[in-house]
Design an enzyme around this catalytic site. Structure first.
Site, PDB file in Angstrom:
ATOM      1  N   VAL A 149      48.579  44.638  43.151  1.00  0.00           N
ATOM      2  CA  VAL A 149      48.251  43.609  44.136  1.00  0.00           C
ATOM      3  C   VAL A 149      49.510  42.888  44.605  1.00  0.00           C
ATOM      4  O   VAL A 149      49.734  42.709  45.803  1.00  0.00           O
ATOM      5  CB  VAL A 149      47.241  42.596  43.555  1.00  0.00           C
ATOM      6  CG1 VAL A 149      46.992  41.463  44.556  1.00  0.00           C
ATOM      7  CG2 VAL A 149      45.930  43.289  43.217  1.00  0.00           C
ATOM      8  N   GLY A 203      37.321  41.121  45.771  1.00  0.00           N
ATOM      9  CA  GLY A 203      38.405  41.701  46.545  1.00  0.00           C
ATOM     10  C   GLY A 203      38.557  41.132  47.935  1.00  0.00           C
ATOM     11  O   GLY A 203      38.744  39.928  48.114  1.00  0.00           O
ATOM     12  N   ASP A 261      34.118  41.543  33.259  1.00  0.00           N
ATOM     13  CA  ASP A 261      34.688  41.270  34.577  1.00  0.00           C
ATOM     14  C   ASP A 261      33.652  40.620  35.490  1.00  0.00           C
ATOM     15  O   ASP A 261      33.916  39.595  36.129  1.00  0.00           O
ATOM     16  CB  ASP A 261      35.198  42.584  35.182  1.00  0.00           C
ATOM     17  CG  ASP A 261      35.709  42.411  36.603  1.00  0.00           C
ATOM     18  OD1 ASP A 261      36.876  42.030  36.765  1.00  0.00           O
ATOM     19  OD2 ASP A 261      34.931  42.665  37.544  1.00  0.00           O
ATOM     20  N   LYS A 263      33.269  36.582  37.238  1.00  0.00           N
ATOM     21  CA  LYS A 263      33.006  36.353  38.657  1.00  0.00           C
ATOM     22  C   LYS A 263      31.699  35.574  38.853  1.00  0.00           C
ATOM     23  O   LYS A 263      31.613  34.711  39.733  1.00  0.00           O
ATOM     24  CB  LYS A 263      32.954  37.693  39.392  1.00  0.00           C
ATOM     25  CG  LYS A 263      34.296  38.418  39.384  1.00  0.00           C
ATOM     26  CD  LYS A 263      34.177  39.854  39.881  1.00  0.00           C
ATOM     27  CE  LYS A 263      35.525  40.560  39.840  1.00  0.00           C
ATOM     28  NZ  LYS A 263      35.421  41.990  40.211  1.00  0.00           N
TER      29      LYS A 263
END
Length: 430
Positions: A17, A136, A203, A207
């Site tokens: 990234v 994303g 993960d 979120k």
């Protein structure tokens, strides 16, 4: 009028990234300057391995001393894409203390310590933006935090992990088993060498905590999120789902209780009807379905991971934060005024699909139905198949609480005619 003195940006991390962030800053420098009202300058890049060649980045900017970089005092914005809890947490708070605003993609840190980070940003009158932490490239944090600020969000339901969606989609479309689909995801680069964070739901849970906190104006931490992985999902589960006109997705679900007095946040595999928009999300894509009072139903869809898509979200935040620096303002901070408590999974009400291995003899169905009735769980449909003294019994319930369903299953296991509980899966999206 364009300001000629550049805004200085420090980049913490230059992996997949970070390298894309640096590339876009360079290749789109003129456009970014016009959008911001001043040029931006990459003033330093903190990395762990300085000897590695980084195309397009002046080696003189590279340092292993991230602390010294954020303490410089002339840095306007720190972009943190190193991930993890430490040293990211200390570096971010140090950046605030030395006059910089922060753009982060660190979902784990924000889910665990978001309140403290927001407090530090507010104390020093600086921005903390983190669009890239969830889904994303999909614009999601800003719409929830700003576009829907005048609305009441009741539910956020989404696919927020591309690796798990790729695996489940492959199992659904080809009939592959879990391990076979995981191996393909790994070979294609969608899954890490150690996929635990993805396939066990860690993960997605981070979120979910972030989304729930923003949507419901309440503090929701990672520890508040119920988490269940998808490693036990089988081809048989997909066959059962298809019989119901459903597919299976790993969902992050954040919702208000019926009385509005509490919220829940959870991550687990679930069957969803093929008619639901999330059912058509294929491959490694993400999608989030938002339900609110005034705007009704909204869906946000797009690539949920990868260097360029995530960097796009980082750059969007960078532009917003730089604009704020020029105007002497700050953007939205934490909104936790509602302070709604987070209920446990036992309070969650949904439908269930239960597959039982039972003896193939008269009276079994009656016994099973009696157990459901005794625990206040209403049955919607039942399907039974038997052969050679053994049978499978599939029960789909009406809506029931997780606590009542758990009591039902415990009682079912005690029946002599029930050989075992093959699978239990929630049914969502209706």
């Amino acid at each position: 009028m364009m300001r000629t003195r550049p805004l200085k940006v420090a980049l913490l991390g230059c992996g997949v990234v970070g390298s894309e962030v640096a590339r876009i800053m360079t290749t789109h420098a003129d456009d970014l300057a016009q959008r911001i009202g001043a040029p931006i300058e990459l003033a330093g890049v903190a990395v762990r391995r300085p000897s590695r060649v980084r195309e397009g980045i002046d080696p003189a900017l590279v340092t292993t001393d991230a602390t010294a970089l954020v303490k410089r005092g002339d840095i306007d914005v720190v972009v943190e894409v190193i991930g993890g809890i430490e040293p990211a947490r200390t570096l971010i708070t140090t950046a605030f203390e030395h006059g910089a605003s922060v753009v982060s993609a660190n979902k784990a840190l924000l889910a665990q310590d978001g309140a403290a980070l927001h407090a530090a940003a507010e104390q020093h009158d600086k921005d903390l933006y983190y669009e890239a932490a969830v889904a994303g490239a999909i614009p999601l944090i800003r719409p929830l935090r700003e576009s829907l600020a005048g609305d009441k969000v009741n539910r956020v339901l989404g696919i927020v992990n591309g690796t798990t969606n790729f695996i489940l989609d492959k199992m659904d479309s080809t009939g592959a088993g879990y391990q076979e689909a995981l191996d393909e995801a790994t070979a294609l680069g969608y899954a890490e060498a150690d996929p635990t964070a993805d396939v066990e739901g860690f993960d997605a849970a981070a979120k979910a905590a972030i989304l729930a906190g923003i949507a419901f104006h309440s503090r929701v931490r990672l520890d508040d999120v119920y988490r269940e992985g998808m490693t036990e999902v089988t081809a048989s589960d997909f066959a059962s789902a298809k019989n119901m006109g459903c597919t299976i997705k790993l969902l992050a679900i954040c919702e208000r209780a019926g009385d509005g007095g509490s919220v829940t946040a959870r991550v687990h595999p679930a069957m969803i009807p093929l008619t639901h928009p999330l059912a058509s999300v294929r491959g490694a894509y993400n999608a989030v379905f938002v339900e609110s009072d005034a705007s009704g139903q909204l869906m946000f869809y797009g690539p949920g991971a990868g260097g360029a898509p995530t960097a796009s979200a980082v750059l969007g935040d960078l532009v917003a934060v730089c604009r704020n620096r020029l105007s002497g303002a700050t953007g939205p901070g934490e909104s936790a005024y509602a302070a709604l408590p987070v209920s446990g999974m036992g309070e969650v009400v949904t439908r269930y699909h239960i597959s039982l291995d039972v003896a193939d003899k008269p009276g079994v169905l009656a016994q099973v139905a009696t157990v459901f009735a005794e625990h206040g769980v209403s049955i919607d449909t039942v399907r039974q198949q038997g052969k050679d003294g053994e049978a499978s019994l599939v029960v789909v319930t009406h809506r029931a609480s997780d606590a009542s369903l758990s009591g039902t299953v415990e009682a079912l296991r005690k029946l002599d005619t029930v050989r075992g509980v093959a699978s239990i899966m929630r049914v969502e999206g209706e």
